[in-house]
Design a protein around this motif. Structure first.
Motif: not given
Length: 387
Positions: A6, A10, A323, A325, A343-345, A348-349
């Protein structure tokens, strides 16, 4: 180990696939994408075609179509049933069903258990709904030209129900008539569906989660099931491609409701016995429900494009809260190299939904990626190599 992966993701690092070394081809400059939010609507499927005949591709997702080239103005198509977190709209297949020169949409869903097509009026206004068949719960569906006549047949994935496909009836000029003929393939099917020539006889076979169905010599023949594997809750589609260029088609399979993305290398011994060797591509992410095999970097070789289906079972699947993506994986001659598109939370993703589309939206000569989902509708414009 998962935390380590991760952290790498990130910070935007390109990773080789699990268990294999990267070679020089892995260091090809990755693509750069510009992310555009089209809508906060939570439909999970999106298609692309020119709805109004103005020469610009448009987006079709759920109850609306979004007018290109800016994709800001939207128009109502039809009302879509809401069930909990889901909209009952699990596929968007463009096809000129009635032969009038305008692309229509084939769609359907789990809760309505019905496959139908929406008639494109060519102007603004709602689209008339035509029932094709009450198929049973539809996980999603895909189009595939199973008989090689140049027009795709429609294959719904109906877990626990008979496997069948629908062929568009054509008139004397070869145009669609608005009607379909159903062909039965097998008494039951599970979660997962793919298409391609497994045994090299130039006929298109059908891959299901617990084996592959060998195509008969004609449409009236029996499909023979070869139970050579069990993929559980497999992706839709399962891809049939010759990954390692050994003239044997292999299988690329995502786990739609658990962890794992793998390719299965086909081997045939001197006695003709077939076996499948599993190679992990990405064991650290879950809910790889859908994928495509298409050239997006312009080198003439296809890439694997896939991602996580956000909240596939409303947070109840393994890894649902990890997460999420969208990625493309490039074959480097030895393994797949993972490239991050998003990619992300949740803020974000971006996930891949259940049915996404790839098309050149701007006439740039580069394929863009359009993804819907419970996390919204987005375009990732392909800007080419970052270097």
């Amino acid at each position: 180990m998962r935390l380590f992966i991760y952290l790498f993701i990130a910070f935007g690092y390109v990773l080789p696939t699990f268990g294999q070394e990267k070679n020089e081809a892995s260091f090809i400059a990755p693509l750069h994408f510009t992310k555009m939010k089209v809508s906060s609507e939570t439909y999970e499927s999106v298609g692309v075609f020119d709805v109004n005949g103005d020469g610009h591709p448009d987006l079709i997702s759920g109850a609306f179509w979004y007018q290109g080239p800016k994709f800001i103005e939207r128009h109502l198509i039809t009302e879509v049933k809401r069930v909990g977190e889901y909209w009952d709209d699990f596929l968007t297949i463009p096809l000129d069903v009635n032969g009038d020169g305008k692309m229509d949409v084939i769609t359907g869903g789990w809760f309505g258990a019905t496959l139908y097509w929406l008639e494109n009026p060519g102007t603004n206004g709602t689209w008339k709904q035509h029932i094709i068949d009450e198929t049973g719960n539809i996980e999603t569906a895909h189009g595939w030209d199973i008989d090689g006549d140049g027009i795709m047949e429609i294959f719904p994935n109906n877990p626990g129900k008979p496997l069948k496909y629908y062929k568009l009836n054509k008139d004397a000029e070869g145009k669609g008539t608005g009607l379909f003929t159903k062909f039965e393939v097998a008494e039951t099917q599970g979660h997962g569906l793919g298409f391609g020539d497994v045994n090299g006889d130039s006929r298109s076979d059908i891959i299901v989660n617990n084996g592959w169905l060998e195509a008969p010599s004609d449409s009236k023949g029996k499909w023979s099931l070869h139970q050579e594997f069990d993929f559980g809750d497999a992706s839709v589609p399962i891809l049939v491609v010759d990954v390692n260029n050994d003239d044997l088609n292999d299988l690329i399979v995502g786990q739609a409701h658990s962890y794992g993305l793998d390719w299965y290398e086909q081997k045939v011994d001197q006695e003709g016995k077939r076996s499948w060797i599993k190679h992990p591509i990405d064991p650290y992410n879950s809910q790889f429900h859908t994928m495509q095999w298409m050239d997006i970097d312009g080198d003439g070789k296809p890439e694997l494009i896939t991602g996580k289906r956000y909240r596939a079972h409303n947070g109840k699947d393994p890894g649902a809260n990890d997460p999420f993506g969208l990625y493309y994986f490039k074959w480097n001659g030895e393994s797949f190299t993972k490239n991050i598109i998003s990619y992300g939370s949740v803020d974000q993703g971006k996930g891949a939904g259940i049915y996404f589309s790839i098309a050149d939206l701007r006439g740039s000569g580069r394929n863009d990626i359009v993804v819907a989902g419970k996390d919204g509708l987005y375009i990732f414009f392909n800007e080419g190599s970052a270097l």
